[in-house]
Motif scaffolding. Structure first.
Motif, PDB file in Angstrom:
ATOM      1  N   GLY A 183       0.797  -1.219   0.000  1.00 16.60           N
ATOM      2  CA  GLY A 183       0.000   0.000   0.000  1.00 16.60           C
ATOM      3  C   GLY A 183       0.828   1.267   0.000  1.00 16.60           C
ATOM      4  O   GLY A 183       0.394   2.298   0.519  1.00 16.60           O
ATOM      5  N   GLY A 184       2.002   1.187  -0.577  1.00 17.31           N
ATOM      6  CA  GLY A 184       2.883   2.353  -0.639  1.00 17.31           C
ATOM      7  C   GLY A 184       3.757   2.541   0.571  1.00 17.31           C
ATOM      8  O   GLY A 184       4.541   3.503   0.622  1.00 17.31           O
ATOM      9  N   ALA A 185       3.651   1.624   1.555  1.00 17.70           N
ATOM     10  CA  ALA A 185       4.450   1.780   2.777  1.00 17.70           C
ATOM     11  C   ALA A 185       5.910   1.456   2.551  1.00 17.70           C
ATOM     12  O   ALA A 185       6.791   2.063   3.160  1.00 17.70           O
ATOM     13  CB  ALA A 185       3.876   0.890   3.886  1.00 17.70           C
ATOM     14  N   ILE A 186       6.185   0.476   1.686  1.00 19.49           N
ATOM     15  CA  ILE A 186       7.558   0.043   1.434  1.00 19.49           C
ATOM     16  C   ILE A 186       7.799   0.006  -0.066  1.00 19.49           C
ATOM     17  O   ILE A 186       7.022  -0.600  -0.816  1.00 19.49           O
ATOM     18  CB  ILE A 186       7.839  -1.354   2.025  1.00 19.49           C
ATOM     19  CG1 ILE A 186       7.567  -1.380   3.526  1.00 19.49           C
ATOM     20  CG2 ILE A 186       9.289  -1.765   1.750  1.00 19.49           C
ATOM     21  CD1 ILE A 186       7.706  -2.750   4.147  1.00 19.49           C
ATOM     22  N   SER A 187       8.854   0.637  -0.511  1.00 21.28           N
ATOM     23  CA  SER A 187       9.272   0.575  -1.918  1.00 21.28           C
ATOM     24  C   SER A 187      10.661   1.188  -2.023  1.00 21.28           C
ATOM     25  O   SER A 187      11.110   1.903  -1.128  1.00 21.28           O
ATOM     26  CB  SER A 187       8.286   1.313  -2.832  1.00 21.28           C
ATOM     27  OG  SER A 187       8.302   2.700  -2.558  1.00 21.28           O
ATOM     28  N   LEU A 188      11.318   0.889  -3.114  1.00 17.71           N
ATOM     29  CA  LEU A 188      12.634   1.452  -3.374  1.00 17.71           C
ATOM     30  C   LEU A 188      12.562   2.356  -4.594  1.00 17.71           C
ATOM     31  O   LEU A 188      11.819   2.067  -5.536  1.00 17.71           O
ATOM     32  CB  LEU A 188      13.659   0.336  -3.620  1.00 17.71           C
ATOM     33  CG  LEU A 188      13.995  -0.555  -2.427  1.00 17.71           C
ATOM     34  CD1 LEU A 188      14.943  -1.677  -2.843  1.00 17.71           C
ATOM     35  CD2 LEU A 188      14.612   0.247  -1.292  1.00 17.71           C
ATOM     36  N   PRO A 189      13.297   3.462  -4.604  1.00 21.24           N
ATOM     37  CA  PRO A 189      13.290   4.353  -5.770  1.00 21.24           C
ATOM     38  C   PRO A 189      13.850   3.652  -6.993  1.00 21.24           C
ATOM     39  O   PRO A 189      14.815   2.890  -6.897  1.00 21.24           O
ATOM     40  CB  PRO A 189      14.178   5.524  -5.329  1.00 21.24           C
ATOM     41  CG  PRO A 189      15.015   4.980  -4.224  1.00 21.24           C
ATOM     42  CD  PRO A 189      14.189   3.945  -3.545  1.00 21.24           C
ATOM     43  N   ILE A 190      13.258   3.900  -8.144  1.00 22.60           N
ATOM     44  CA  ILE A 190      13.648   3.190  -9.364  1.00 22.60           C
ATOM     45  C   ILE A 190      14.415   4.068 -10.343  1.00 22.60           C
ATOM     46  O   ILE A 190      14.840   3.590 -11.396  1.00 22.60           O
ATOM     47  CB  ILE A 190      12.418   2.591 -10.059  1.00 22.60           C
ATOM     48  CG1 ILE A 190      11.433   3.686 -10.459  1.00 22.60           C
ATOM     49  CG2 ILE A 190      11.745   1.563  -9.164  1.00 22.60           C
ATOM     50  CD1 ILE A 190      10.237   3.187 -11.244  1.00 22.60           C
ATOM     51  N   SER A 191      14.615   5.336 -10.020  1.00 18.93           N
ATOM     52  CA  SER A 191      15.381   6.196 -10.921  1.00 18.93           C
ATOM     53  C   SER A 191      15.934   7.385 -10.152  1.00 18.93           C
ATOM     54  O   SER A 191      15.416   7.760  -9.094  1.00 18.93           O
ATOM     55  CB  SER A 191      14.506   6.691 -12.081  1.00 18.93           C
ATOM     56  OG  SER A 191      13.510   7.564 -11.615  1.00 18.93           O
ATOM     57  N   GLY A 192      16.972   7.969 -10.714  1.00 19.97           N
ATOM     58  CA  GLY A 192      17.559   9.157 -10.110  1.00 19.97           C
ATOM     59  C   GLY A 192      18.435   8.839  -8.914  1.00 19.97           C
ATOM     60  O   GLY A 192      18.516   7.693  -8.456  1.00 19.97           O
ATOM     61  N   ALA A 193      19.104   9.871  -8.419  1.00 20.04           N
ATOM     62  CA  ALA A 193      20.025   9.716  -7.291  1.00 20.04           C
ATOM     63  C   ALA A 193      19.579  10.488  -6.063  1.00 20.04           C
ATOM     64  O   ALA A 193      20.362  10.708  -5.150  1.00 20.04           O
ATOM     65  CB  ALA A 193      21.428  10.179  -7.701  1.00 20.04           C
TER      66      ALA A 193
END
Length: 345
Positions: A183-193
Motif C-alpha cells: 500500500g505504498g508503505a515500502i518501496s525502493l526508488p527506481i530512478s535518479g540519485a
C-alpha cells in the motif's frame, strides 16, 4: 618497488597517446559537420561560422580570432597533425573543450557527474567483494554440499542475465509490485540519485543500481574465488600445514587465502576501473546522473568534446586503478615483492 612503479607509470604514456590518437581520428573521420553540431543545425552567418572554425582550430586565425586568408582569398585550414598537437596541449593544461550541446566546459560537466559514478561504483564494488569472496569461500569449503550447489546455481543465473534486464526486473519488483503489495508503505526508488526534493533518503537510491551493477561481477568473483581456493588447498605447503596439526580455519586464513586472492584482486580491480568508467547500461536504466549516461547521450548527439573528454578521463582512471592493483600484489604475496627486488638488482 619504486623502480617497478616508475616503470609502470612510464608504460602508461604510449597507451595514453595511442588512445588520444584514436579518439582524435574518430572525431575527424566520422561524418557530420562540427559547426552544424555546435549551432544545433541552425544556419548562421558566414562570418560567425568562420569565427567558430577558428575557435575550434579548424582554420588559422589571428590574435583577435579573425580568420586568416591566403592570396586567393580562401581560409587556411589547420593540418590534422597540428590540430592534434593543439588538442594535446589543451588536454595537458586541463582543458577538455566545450560541449557542443550544453555550451559548457567539459571539465565542469564531468566534475558534477563523476561523484555520482564514484559513489555508485564504490557501493557496487563493496557488494561484489563481500558477497563474491564470501560466496566463493563457502562454496570451496563446503564443496559438493547444498551450499556449493546453491552458489553455483545462483552464479550461473547471474552470469546469463543481461544487466539492463536485471535492472528493469528489480525496478518492477521492488519499485512497483512491492509498493502495491504494501500500500505504498515500502518501496525502493527506481530512478535518479535523490536530492533535496526526494521522498527517500539519498542512500536508498543506490540500492537497486548498485546491486544491478555488481550482480554479474559478483558471480564471476565467486567462481574465481572458489576455483583458486580449491587449487591452493592442493599445494604442498598446505599439506605441510595440515601435517603440523593446524586447524582448517587457520590454514585458510593464514596460508591459503592470500594466495587465492591474487586473481580475485586482479579481477575486482579491473572491474572497479570499469565501474568508475561509468556503467552505461545501468546508469541509463536507472536514469543515474553519472558519467556513463552522460557519455551515452553525448554519443547519441555526436557531442565530440564531451565524448572525447569522458573517454580520456576514463582511461586515466582505469590506468591508475590498474597500477594500484599491481602494487597490491606485493602485499598479498611476498614472493612477488622478492621477485621485483631481484629484478631491480
Amino acid at each position: 618497488m619504486g623502480k617497478y612503479i616508475l616503470k609502470r607509470v612510464l608504460q602508461f604514456i604510449p597507451v595514453f597517446i595511442g588512445v588520444t590518437i584514436i579518439l582524435f581520428a574518430m572525431k575527424t573521420i566520422v561524418p557530420g559537420d562540427p559547426i552544424s553540431m555546435i549551432t544545433g543545425g541552425r544556419s548562421v552567418p558566414e562570418q560567425t561560422r568562420l569565427q567558430l572554425e577558428v575557435e575550434n582550430n579548424m582554420i588559422y586565425g589571428d590574435e583577435n580570432g579573425r580568420p586568416i586568408y591566403d592570396e586567393n582569398g580562401d581560409t587556411i585550414p589547420v593540418p590534422i597533425w597540428e590540430q592534434y598537437i593543439r588538442y594535446m596541449d589543451d588536454l595537458l593544461h586541463g582543458d577538455l573543450g566545450t560541449s557542443y550541446q550544453k555550451k559548457r566546459p567539459v571539465t565542469d560537466i564531468f566534475a558534477e557527474k563523476y561523484p555520482y559514478t564514484v559513489k555508485l561504483a564504490v557501493c557496487a564494488i563493496c557488494l561484489e567483494a563481500v558477497m563474491g569472496i564470501g560466496a566463493g569461500l563457502v562454496s570451496a569449503i563446503k564443496r559438493y554440499s547444498f551450499w556449493d550447489i546453491l552458489v553455483t546455481l545462483i552464479t550461473s543465473v547471474l552470469v546469463a542475465v543481461p544487466a539492463f534486464w536485471l535492472g528493469m526486473i528489480l525496478q518492477l519488483t521492488f519499485g512497483i509490485w512491492l509498493k502495491d503489495l504494501t500500500g505504498g508503505a515500502i518501496s525502493l526508488p527506481i530512478s535518479g540519485a535523490g536530492g533535496p526534493n526526494s521522498q527517500y533518503m539519498d542512500w536508498v537510491h543506490y540500492i537497486l543500481p548498485a546491486f544491478t551493477l555488481a550482480a554479474v561481477s559478483t558471480a564471476y568473483t565467486a567462481r574465481i574465488m572458489r576455483s583458486q581456493l580449491l587449487d591452493v588447498m592442493n599445494q604442498d605447503y598446505i599439506r605441510t600445514a595440515k601435517a603440523k596439526g593446524l586447524s582448517g580455519r587457520a590454514i585458510i586464513l593464514h596460508h591459503a587465502l592470500k594466495n587465492a586472492l591474487i586473481p580475485v584482486v586482479t579481477y575486482i580491480g579491473i572491474d572497479f576501473g570499469a565501474m568508475m568508467a561509468g556503467a552505461i547500461l545501468t546508469e541509463t536504466v536507472f536514469n543515474w546522473p553519472g558519467v556513463g549516461s552522460e557519455i551515452y547521450r553525448a554519443i547519441s548527439s555526436r557531442d565530440w568534446p564531451l565524448v572525447m573528454g569522458g573517454v580520456t578521463i576514463i582511461i586515466v582512471v582505469v590506468m591508475v586503478i590498474n597500477l594500484l592493483v599491481d602494487i597490491s600484489y606485493a602485499f598479498l604475496d611476498p614472493r612477488i615483492r622478492l621477485g621485483n627486488s631481484k629484478s631491480e638488482d
